[in-house]
Design a protein around this motif. Sequence first.
Motif, PDB file in Angstrom:
ATOM      1  N   ASP A  17       0.829  -1.212   0.000  1.00 44.77           N
ATOM      2  CA  ASP A  17       0.000   0.000   0.000  1.00 44.77           C
ATOM      3  C   ASP A  17       0.863   1.262   0.000  1.00 44.77           C
ATOM      4  OD1 ASP A  17      -2.329  -1.472  -0.031  1.00 44.77           O
ATOM      5  OD2 ASP A  17      -2.584  -1.419   2.157  1.00 44.77           O
ATOM      6  N   GLU A  18       1.900   1.252   0.812  1.00 47.95           N
ATOM      7  CA  GLU A  18       2.822   2.393   0.848  1.00 47.95           C
ATOM      8  C   GLU A  18       3.491   2.583  -0.511  1.00 47.95           C
ATOM      9  OE1 GLU A  18       6.840   3.912   3.205  1.00 47.95           O
ATOM     10  OE2 GLU A  18       5.921   2.008   3.783  1.00 47.95           O
ATOM     11  N   SER A  19       3.880   1.481  -1.129  1.00 49.49           N
ATOM     12  CA  SER A  19       4.521   1.542  -2.448  1.00 49.49           C
ATOM     13  C   SER A  19       3.568   2.139  -3.479  1.00 49.49           C
ATOM     14  CB  SER A  19       4.967   0.150  -2.894  1.00 49.49           C
ATOM     15  OG  SER A  19       5.943  -0.360  -2.032  1.00 49.49           O
ATOM     16  N   ASN A  20       2.304   1.720  -3.433  1.00 51.68           N
ATOM     17  CA  ASN A  20       1.319   2.273  -4.368  1.00 51.68           C
ATOM     18  C   ASN A  20       1.117   3.766  -4.146  1.00 51.68           C
ATOM     19  OD1 ASN A  20       0.594   0.078  -6.046  1.00 51.68           O
ATOM     20  ND2 ASN A  20      -0.621  -0.799  -4.388  1.00 51.68           N
ATOM     21  N   GLU A  21       1.114   4.195  -2.899  1.00 51.65           N
ATOM     22  CA  GLU A  21       0.976   5.625  -2.608  1.00 51.65           C
ATOM     23  C   GLU A  21       2.170   6.414  -3.147  1.00 51.65           C
ATOM     24  OE1 GLU A  21       0.360   6.086   1.593  1.00 51.65           O
ATOM     25  OE2 GLU A  21      -1.474   4.876   1.549  1.00 51.65           O
ATOM     26  N   LEU A  22       3.361   5.855  -3.000  1.00 49.98           N
ATOM     27  CA  LEU A  22       4.560   6.523  -3.509  1.00 49.98           C
ATOM     28  C   LEU A  22       4.530   6.606  -5.038  1.00 49.98           C
ATOM     29  CD1 LEU A  22       7.263   4.899  -1.187  1.00 49.98           C
ATOM     30  CD2 LEU A  22       6.265   7.186  -1.005  1.00 49.98           C
ATOM     31  N   ILE A  23       4.067   5.544  -5.674  1.00 49.72           N
ATOM     32  CA  ILE A  23       3.941   5.550  -7.134  1.00 49.72           C
ATOM     33  C   ILE A  23       2.945   6.622  -7.562  1.00 49.72           C
ATOM     34  CG2 ILE A  23       3.048   4.243  -9.109  1.00 49.72           C
ATOM     35  CD1 ILE A  23       4.330   1.740  -7.844  1.00 49.72           C
ATOM     36  N   ASP A  24       1.806   6.690  -6.877  1.00 48.64           N
ATOM     37  CA  ASP A  24       0.802   7.709  -7.206  1.00 48.64           C
ATOM     38  C   ASP A  24       1.369   9.116  -7.053  1.00 48.64           C
ATOM     39  OD1 ASP A  24      -1.038   5.723  -7.742  1.00 48.64           O
ATOM     40  OD2 ASP A  24      -2.072   5.915  -5.803  1.00 48.64           O
ATOM     41  N   GLU A  25       2.144   9.330  -5.998  1.00 50.16           N
ATOM     42  CA  GLU A  25       2.752  10.644  -5.762  1.00 50.16           C
ATOM     43  C   GLU A  25       3.704  11.022  -6.906  1.00 50.16           C
ATOM     44  OE1 GLU A  25       5.971  12.487  -2.659  1.00 50.16           O
ATOM     45  OE2 GLU A  25       4.544  11.016  -1.879  1.00 50.16           O
ATOM     46  N   MET A  26       4.492  10.066  -7.351  1.00 58.17           N
ATOM     47  CA  MET A  26       5.440  10.376  -8.428  1.00 58.17           C
ATOM     48  C   MET A  26       4.740  10.511  -9.777  1.00 58.17           C
ATOM     49  SD  MET A  26       8.837   8.366  -7.301  1.00 58.17           S
ATOM     50  CE  MET A  26       7.965   6.898  -6.837  1.00 58.17           C
ATOM     51  N   ARG A  27       3.674   9.745  -9.983  1.00 58.93           N
ATOM     52  CA  ARG A  27       2.914   9.912 -11.226  1.00 58.93           C
ATOM     53  C   ARG A  27       2.254  11.295 -11.255  1.00 58.93           C
ATOM     54  NH1 ARG A  27       1.795   6.639 -15.024  1.00 58.93           N
ATOM     55  NH2 ARG A  27      -0.394   7.216 -15.246  1.00 58.93           N
ATOM     56  N   GLU A  28       1.817  11.767 -10.113  1.00 58.57           N
ATOM     57  CA  GLU A  28       1.250  13.128 -10.019  1.00 58.57           C
ATOM     58  C   GLU A  28       2.311  14.160 -10.384  1.00 58.57           C
ATOM     59  OE1 GLU A  28      -1.222  16.308  -9.497  1.00 58.57           O
ATOM     60  OE2 GLU A  28      -1.850  14.215  -9.375  1.00 58.57           O
ATOM     61  N   LYS A  29       3.530  13.928  -9.947  1.00 54.59           N
ATOM     62  CA  LYS A  29       4.637  14.826 -10.260  1.00 54.59           C
ATOM     63  C   LYS A  29       4.909  14.825 -11.768  1.00 54.59           C
ATOM     64  CE  LYS A  29       7.879  14.634  -7.130  1.00 54.59           C
ATOM     65  NZ  LYS A  29       9.127  14.305  -6.400  1.00 54.59           N
ATOM     66  N   LEU A  30       4.900  13.645 -12.368  1.00 51.52           N
ATOM     67  CA  LEU A  30       5.113  13.540 -13.818  1.00 51.52           C
ATOM     68  C   LEU A  30       3.984  14.220 -14.590  1.00 51.52           C
ATOM     69  CD1 LEU A  30       6.317   9.824 -14.064  1.00 51.52           C
ATOM     70  CD2 LEU A  30       7.716  11.881 -14.344  1.00 51.52           C
ATOM     71  N   GLU A  31       2.768  14.055 -14.092  1.00 49.71           N
ATOM     72  CA  GLU A  31       1.617  14.695 -14.732  1.00 49.71           C
ATOM     73  C   GLU A  31       1.715  16.217 -14.629  1.00 49.71           C
ATOM     74  OE1 GLU A  31      -3.078  15.303 -13.797  1.00 49.71           O
ATOM     75  OE2 GLU A  31      -2.224  13.334 -13.330  1.00 49.71           O
ATOM     76  N   THR A  32       2.092  16.718 -13.469  1.00 52.12           N
ATOM     77  CA  THR A  32       2.246  18.163 -13.279  1.00 52.12           C
ATOM     78  C   THR A  32       3.313  18.709 -14.214  1.00 52.12           C
ATOM     79  OG1 THR A  32       1.563  17.982 -10.974  1.00 52.12           O
ATOM     80  CG2 THR A  32       2.768  19.965 -11.599  1.00 52.12           C
ATOM     81  N   LYS A  33       4.416  17.994 -14.338  1.00 52.19           N
ATOM     82  CA  LYS A  33       5.480  18.433 -15.240  1.00 52.19           C
ATOM     83  C   LYS A  33       4.967  18.494 -16.679  1.00 52.19           C
ATOM     84  CE  LYS A  33      10.216  17.737 -16.660  1.00 52.19           C
ATOM     85  NZ  LYS A  33      10.764  19.006 -16.221  1.00 52.19           N
ATOM     86  N   SER A  34       4.234  17.482 -17.090  1.00 48.31           N
ATOM     87  CA  SER A  34       3.693  17.442 -18.442  1.00 48.31           C
ATOM     88  C   SER A  34       2.704  18.596 -18.672  1.00 48.31           C
ATOM     89  CB  SER A  34       3.016  16.093 -18.683  1.00 48.31           C
ATOM     90  OG  SER A  34       2.566  15.989 -19.993  1.00 48.31           O
ATOM     91  N   PHE A  35       1.854  18.848 -17.673  1.00 45.22           N
ATOM     92  CA  PHE A  35       0.894  19.942 -17.796  1.00 45.22           C
ATOM     93  C   PHE A  35       1.599  21.290 -17.892  1.00 45.22           C
ATOM     94  CE2 PHE A  35      -1.691  23.278 -15.884  1.00 45.22           C
ATOM     95  CZ  PHE A  35      -2.797  23.241 -16.719  1.00 45.22           C
ATOM     96  N   GLU A  36       2.574  21.502 -17.021  1.00 51.43           N
ATOM     97  CA  GLU A  36       3.297  22.775 -17.028  1.00 51.43           C
ATOM     98  C   GLU A  36       4.076  22.978 -18.322  1.00 51.43           C
ATOM     99  OE1 GLU A  36       2.949  25.284 -15.004  1.00 51.43           O
ATOM    100  OE2 GLU A  36       1.568  24.164 -13.731  1.00 51.43           O
ATOM    101  N   GLN A  37       4.545  21.895 -18.903  1.00 48.91           N
ATOM    102  CA  GLN A  37       5.249  21.984 -20.185  1.00 48.91           C
ATOM    103  C   GLN A  37       4.279  22.465 -21.283  1.00 48.91           C
ATOM    104  OE1 GLN A  37       6.611  18.190 -21.593  1.00 48.91           O
ATOM    105  NE2 GLN A  37       8.030  19.093 -23.056  1.00 48.91           N
ATOM    106  N   GLY A  38       3.106  21.856 -21.334  1.00 50.82           N
ATOM    107  CA  GLY A  38       2.106  22.286 -22.313  1.00 50.82           C
ATOM    108  C   GLY A  38       1.652  23.715 -22.061  1.00 50.82           C
TER     109      GLY A  38
END
Length: 180
Positions: free
Chosen positions: A126-147
């Motif tokens: 569960d902790e691992s899944n939460e960490l993955i979600d946090e980093m995917r959110e970071k990747l999504e934010t980066k992609s959004f800010e790039q656009g």
Amino acid sequence: VRRSNDPKATLEAANNYYEQKDYLKAQALYELAISFYRGKKEAEDLYYNYAYTYYYLDQYTLSAYYFNNFTKTFYNSPRKEEMAFMSAYSNYRLSPSYKLDQQPSVTAIDQLQLFINTYPSSPRVDESNELIDEMREKLETKSFEQGNLYYKLNNYQSAMTSFENLIKDFPETKRQEQVR
């Protein structure tokens, strides 16, 4: 102790420093002791502590390496699961702000997913899944800010391409309406 060439005294001193949380001194002595204890029963504990010294000194690249190396060297160890998680977690700790290159985040996601796949019944899933979600959110934010940057620079074709890639890479995004 370093010049004594006595592996037992070196290991004892390293363990004392480790218990006193003087990880830098412990690390230096563990490095000397490793070669003497290779293939012996003390090697597992020694290498376990040695890997953690890097983690406690915030040297996450090296701690990830040594945690991972522990799992390969001591493949029958009861600590193997913990060390696999710590290797992935060390990579997570390397993950920078969304404004920087996200390769460490991608590596951490891959390592955490490998941990989940290897140890599906682990209490740390569960902790691992939460960490993955946090980093995917970071990747999504980066992609959004790039656009968004392309849009602000009136480079609309690049903005469209960037936003289309965002939707393709992150179909569950909460910014779906804004992106479109």
